[in-house]
Design a protein around this motif. Structure first.
Motif, PDB file in Angstrom:
ATOM      1  N   ASP A   1       0.820  -1.212   0.000  1.00  0.00           N
ATOM      2  CA  ASP A   1       0.000   0.000   0.000  1.00  0.00           C
ATOM      3  C   ASP A   1       0.855   1.264   0.000  1.00  0.00           C
ATOM      4  OD1 ASP A   1      -2.262   1.611   0.101  1.00  0.00           O
ATOM      5  OD2 ASP A   1      -2.332   1.563   2.300  1.00  0.00           O
ATOM      6  N   VAL A   2       1.699   1.356  -1.006  1.00  0.00           N
ATOM      7  CA  VAL A   2       2.560   2.524  -1.178  1.00  0.00           C
ATOM      8  C   VAL A   2       2.620   2.922  -2.649  1.00  0.00           C
ATOM      9  CG1 VAL A   2       4.695   1.188  -1.422  1.00  0.00           C
ATOM     10  CG2 VAL A   2       4.802   3.481  -0.458  1.00  0.00           C
ATOM     11  N   PHE A   3       2.081   2.058  -3.527  1.00  0.00           N
ATOM     12  CA  PHE A   3       2.083   2.307  -4.968  1.00  0.00           C
ATOM     13  C   PHE A   3       0.793   3.006  -5.379  1.00  0.00           C
ATOM     14  CE2 PHE A   3       4.860  -1.301  -4.307  1.00  0.00           C
ATOM     15  CZ  PHE A   3       5.917  -1.070  -5.177  1.00  0.00           C
ATOM     16  N   TYR A   4       0.927   4.086  -6.130  1.00  0.00           N
ATOM     17  CA  TYR A   4      -0.255   4.754  -6.665  1.00  0.00           C
ATOM     18  C   TYR A   4      -1.009   3.805  -7.599  1.00  0.00           C
ATOM     19  CZ  TYR A   4       1.361   9.497  -5.331  1.00  0.00           C
ATOM     20  OH  TYR A   4       1.748  10.628  -4.654  1.00  0.00           O
ATOM     21  N   THR A   5      -2.291   3.649  -7.361  1.00  0.00           N
ATOM     22  CA  THR A   5      -3.164   2.927  -8.285  1.00  0.00           C
ATOM     23  C   THR A   5      -4.436   3.737  -8.461  1.00  0.00           C
ATOM     24  OG1 THR A   5      -3.899   1.581  -6.391  1.00  0.00           O
ATOM     25  CG2 THR A   5      -2.344   0.569  -7.931  1.00  0.00           C
ATOM     26  N   LYS A   6      -4.869   3.884  -9.698  1.00  0.00           N
ATOM     27  CA  LYS A   6      -6.011   4.725 -10.006  1.00  0.00           C
ATOM     28  C   LYS A   6      -7.329   4.110  -9.562  1.00  0.00           C
ATOM     29  CE  LYS A   6      -6.278   7.871 -12.702  1.00  0.00           C
ATOM     30  NZ  LYS A   6      -6.530   9.297 -12.475  1.00  0.00           N
ATOM     31  N   ASP A   7      -7.383   2.768  -9.455  1.00  0.00           N
ATOM     32  CA  ASP A   7      -8.659   2.101  -9.219  1.00  0.00           C
ATOM     33  C   ASP A   7      -8.743   1.374  -7.887  1.00  0.00           C
ATOM     34  OD1 ASP A   7      -6.782   0.244  -9.923  1.00  0.00           O
ATOM     35  OD2 ASP A   7      -7.803  -0.474 -11.716  1.00  0.00           O
ATOM     36  N   ILE A   8      -7.697   1.426  -7.064  1.00  0.00           N
ATOM     37  CA  ILE A   8      -7.710   0.843  -5.724  1.00  0.00           C
ATOM     38  C   ILE A   8      -7.138   1.894  -4.780  1.00  0.00           C
ATOM     39  CG2 ILE A   8      -7.027  -1.112  -4.274  1.00  0.00           C
ATOM     40  CD1 ILE A   8      -6.331  -2.649  -6.817  1.00  0.00           C
ATOM     41  N   ARG A   9      -7.731   2.029  -3.610  1.00  0.00           N
ATOM     42  CA  ARG A   9      -7.290   3.060  -2.666  1.00  0.00           C
ATOM     43  C   ARG A   9      -5.807   2.910  -2.353  1.00  0.00           C
ATOM     44  NH1 ARG A   9      -6.050   1.746   2.359  1.00  0.00           N
ATOM     45  NH2 ARG A   9      -6.415   3.864   3.125  1.00  0.00           N
ATOM     46  N   THR A  10      -5.166   4.044  -2.118  1.00  0.00           N
ATOM     47  CA  THR A  10      -3.755   4.082  -1.749  1.00  0.00           C
ATOM     48  C   THR A  10      -3.653   4.873  -0.458  1.00  0.00           C
ATOM     49  OG1 THR A  10      -3.150   4.076  -4.095  1.00  0.00           O
ATOM     50  CG2 THR A  10      -1.440   4.677  -2.510  1.00  0.00           C
ATOM     51  N   GLY A  11      -3.195   4.226   0.626  1.00  0.00           N
ATOM     52  CA  GLY A  11      -3.235   4.886   1.924  1.00  0.00           C
ATOM     53  C   GLY A  11      -1.916   5.064   2.630  1.00  0.00           C
ATOM     54  N   PHE A  12      -0.830   4.457   2.130  1.00  0.00           N
ATOM     55  CA  PHE A  12       0.503   4.626   2.704  1.00  0.00           C
ATOM     56  C   PHE A  12       0.551   4.260   4.183  1.00  0.00           C
ATOM     57  CE2 PHE A  12      -0.140   8.268  -0.352  1.00  0.00           C
ATOM     58  CZ  PHE A  12       0.361   7.605  -1.441  1.00  0.00           C
TER      59      PHE A  12
ATOM     60  N   ALA B   1      -5.214   8.725  -6.102  1.00  0.00           N
ATOM     61  CA  ALA B   1      -3.964   8.777  -6.859  1.00  0.00           C
ATOM     62  C   ALA B   1      -4.171   9.509  -8.174  1.00  0.00           C
ATOM     63  CB  ALA B   1      -3.457   7.369  -7.122  1.00  0.00           C
ATOM     64  N   PRO B   2      -3.338  10.494  -8.483  1.00  0.00           N
ATOM     65  CA  PRO B   2      -3.500  11.255  -9.717  1.00  0.00           C
ATOM     66  C   PRO B   2      -3.056  10.505 -10.964  1.00  0.00           C
ATOM     67  CG  PRO B   2      -1.576  12.018  -8.506  1.00  0.00           C
ATOM     68  CD  PRO B   2      -2.256  11.018  -7.624  1.00  0.00           C
ATOM     69  N   TYR B   3      -2.322   9.412 -10.770  1.00  0.00           N
ATOM     70  CA  TYR B   3      -1.832   8.605 -11.888  1.00  0.00           C
ATOM     71  C   TYR B   3      -1.445   7.232 -11.346  1.00  0.00           C
ATOM     72  CZ  TYR B   3       2.437  10.583  -9.881  1.00  0.00           C
ATOM     73  OH  TYR B   3       3.412  10.999  -9.013  1.00  0.00           O
TER      74      TYR B   3
ATOM     75  N   ARG C   1      10.740   4.494  -9.420  1.00  0.00           N
ATOM     76  CA  ARG C   1      10.006   4.837  -8.209  1.00  0.00           C
ATOM     77  C   ARG C   1       8.883   5.823  -8.488  1.00  0.00           C
ATOM     78  NH1 ARG C   1      12.804   7.825  -5.439  1.00  0.00           N
ATOM     79  NH2 ARG C   1      14.626   8.048  -6.780  1.00  0.00           N
ATOM     80  N   HIS C   2       8.586   6.068  -9.758  1.00  0.00           N
ATOM     81  CA  HIS C   2       7.512   6.991 -10.108  1.00  0.00           C
ATOM     82  C   HIS C   2       6.171   6.461  -9.593  1.00  0.00           C
ATOM     83  CE1 HIS C   2       5.143   9.858 -12.396  1.00  0.00           C
ATOM     84  NE2 HIS C   2       4.497   8.879 -12.992  1.00  0.00           N
ATOM     85  N   GLY C   3       5.488   7.280  -8.805  1.00  0.00           N
ATOM     86  CA  GLY C   3       4.213   6.861  -8.249  1.00  0.00           C
ATOM     87  C   GLY C   3       4.343   5.978  -7.031  1.00  0.00           C
ATOM     88  N   VAL C   4       5.493   6.036  -6.354  1.00  0.00           N
ATOM     89  CA  VAL C   4       5.707   5.281  -5.120  1.00  0.00           C
ATOM     90  C   VAL C   4       5.979   6.297  -4.010  1.00  0.00           C
ATOM     91  CG1 VAL C   4       7.064   3.507  -3.956  1.00  0.00           C
ATOM     92  CG2 VAL C   4       6.686   3.367  -6.433  1.00  0.00           C
ATOM     93  N   PHE C   5       5.121   6.310  -2.995  1.00  0.00           N
ATOM     94  CA  PHE C   5       5.308   7.292  -1.925  1.00  0.00           C
ATOM     95  C   PHE C   5       6.632   7.012  -1.223  1.00  0.00           C
ATOM     96  CE2 PHE C   5       4.713   9.417   2.106  1.00  0.00           C
ATOM     97  CZ  PHE C   5       4.059  10.589   1.739  1.00  0.00           C
ATOM     98  N   PRO C   6       7.479   8.019  -1.048  1.00  0.00           N
ATOM     99  CA  PRO C   6       8.830   7.771  -0.532  1.00  0.00           C
ATOM    100  C   PRO C   6       8.896   7.712   0.986  1.00  0.00           C
ATOM    101  CG  PRO C   6       8.590  10.087  -1.102  1.00  0.00           C
ATOM    102  CD  PRO C   6       7.299   9.410  -1.497  1.00  0.00           C
ATOM    103  N   LEU C   7       9.860   6.949   1.472  1.00  0.00           N
ATOM    104  CA  LEU C   7      10.345   7.127   2.838  1.00  0.00           C
ATOM    105  C   LEU C   7      11.579   8.013   2.770  1.00  0.00           C
ATOM    106  CD1 LEU C   7      10.524   6.695   5.846  1.00  0.00           C
ATOM    107  CD2 LEU C   7      11.589   4.466   5.425  1.00  0.00           C
TER     108      LEU C   7
END
Length: 465
Positions: free
Chosen positions: A82-93, A103-105, A200-206
């Motif tokens: 739950d760190v990858f941006y997905t347009k059709d499934i919630r992303t909560g980090f 997710a915008p993309y 790492r595009h679309g991956v929320f960073p640590l």
């Protein structure tokens, strides 16, 4: 037959899926049924998307029936951390702060998984901000090999789901060991690629200079297939390397005859328990029988750079969270808040010193690797650590670094590693070793792990749910 289907490596199903003997719909319904039956106790998923998965499975079946098979991932049900941006499934980090986030993309990694034909089941539980602790709103995943044992952070849900047969494979992220620790605790094969090997595009960073994206799977063959699907340059991520991507599956049977592997027994003895050190000794003769040659090696001193890891991680994490912290401090958990507070207090001199030590360490690692191909170390310093043991490690940075002395150094230098099951402790919890390689040597790492798994069966152990 049902047990065989849920427990096998997905690459072993490729011919059956391609021929229609097994359908994506059948596998997807099996995974969804197992999620419904077992995840109420295991808590590996933070979000499940059954309608989306069923639609993707039907589409895969129709495409394959028409002769358009995309490869070994086509029609295979998977999930991602739950760190990858997905347009059709919630992303909560891993945080309630992002309950309403859209997710915008799509992340590059998940877009490539879908392009390879994978069926997305949902998102897997992670620690808050992919650091070391869970947000108060999140239920911690349970290690299916033993409830009182650690699952590994931060890709914990990923480790639990794949080993339990609730997904065939997954993607995780690794900043200080977060692919390798849960892979070790849950009996999986995990690859932390070379830094920049995967976008790492679309991956929320640590911490962006330390973050890696990679696969967690049931075997080296499965992990190789996943890595081959997601690796490569990306115009949306300027840090993604333009180095050509190998066909990891095509090379995986080449063996390791003549491969030179370094080992530093003093380093292992200083950081690991005798039980873990003994497990590493059992690996050596088998790899030698497969044609590898072991030589002594000296790993650079790690104390300074491990504390430097905490300094750099905290600063980069504070930067990543500046839109919500400290402004929304009350919504953060204790452990991530402490990291962000520390990052805000680091001086320019302290950061520069950590970066200086990192450069020196990286040079020493390169020199160590000059005469060797691979380097053997444990995956964890303790065999199957209990939750009670983890609670004794104390506050960070000492707490987090105590569990990752064989992991964080390879995030610091960015060298690739593969984590491979090699045994079990007295409680039946998996034990693993780790092979590290030179930059962009993932093909060799997959070959070595696959050779090991060709003559051992530790990677085929599944928990009894």
């Amino acid at each position: 037959m049902e047990q065989d289907l849920w427990s096998v490596e997905f690459t072993s199903l490729a011919d059956a899926i391609r021929s229609g003997r097994v359908t994506s719909t059948e596998l997807t319904e099996l995974m969804l049924a197992r999620i419904a039956a077992f995840d109420g106790r295991l808590h590996s998923y933070i979000a499940v998307a059954p309608d989306l998965a069923r639609a993707a499975a039907r589409a895969a079946d129709a495409e394959i029936a028409q002769g358009h098979w995309r490869g070994p991932l086509h029609g295979v049900p998977m999930a991602v951390k739950d760190v990858f941006y997905t347009k059709d499934i919630r992303t909560g980090f891993g945080s309630s702060i992002y309950d309403d986030f859209e997710a915008p993309y799509e992340s590059t990694a998940t877009a490539r998984l879908r392009a390879a034909g994978a069926v997305m089941l949902g998102k897997l539980t992670a620690t808050e901000g992919v650091y070391a602790g869970y947000h108060p709103s999140i239920t911690e995943p349970v290690n299916p090999f033993g409830d009182e044992h650690w699952t590994g952070n931060s890709s914990s849900g990923s480790g639990v789901a794949v080993t339990s047969g609730l997904a065939y494979g997954t993607l995780g992220t690794d900043t200080g060991g977060s692919i390798r620790l849960p892979s070790a605790c849950c009996g999986l094969t995990g690859i932390k690629p070379t830094w920049g090997r995967v976008s790492r595009h679309g991956v929320f960073p640590l911490a962006e200079s330390l973050d890696h994206v990679g696969p967690m799977a049931r075997s080296a063959r499965d992990a190789a297939a996943l890595l081959g699907a997601i690796a490569g340059a990306d115009p949306d991520d300027p840090t993604a390397a333009s180095v050509p991507v190998h066909d990891y599956l095509a090379q995986i049977d080449a063996g390791i005859a003549g491969v030179t592997i370094g080992i530093d027994r003093d380093f292992i003895a200083a950081k690991a328990t005798p039980e873990v050190a003994a497990s590493i000794e059992t690996v050596i003769p088998i790899l030698e029988q497969l044609g590898a040659r072991f030589v002594p090696a000296t790993f650079p001193e790690t104390r300074e750079i491990l504390y430097g890891w905490h300094t750099e991680c905290s600063v980069e994490a504070a930067l990543a969270h500046r839109a919500t912290f400290p402004g929304r401090r009350a919504e953060y958990g204790e452990r991530l808040s402490a990291l962000l507070d520390h990052g805000a207090q680091v001086t320019a001199f302290e950061l520069a010193e950590a970066q200086r030590a990192r450069r020196a360490f990286n040079g020493a690692v390169a020199a160590m690797f000059a005469p060797i191909d691979l380097f053997l170390v444990p995956a964890l310093p303790v065999a199957g650590p209990t939750l009670a043991h983890m609670a004794t490690l104390g506050p960070d940075p000492d707490g987090i670094l105590a569990v990752g002395p064989f992991n964080a150094p390879f995030d610091i230098c960015g060298y690739p590693t593969i984590t491979v099951p090699c045994g079990a402790n007295g409680a039946g919890i998996p034990i693993a070793f780790q092979l590290a390689g030179k930059p962009f040597s993932e093909a060799l790492l997959c070959r070595a792990a696959h050779a090991w798994q060709g003559v051992t069966d530790w990677h085929r152990r599944r928990p009894e749910l």
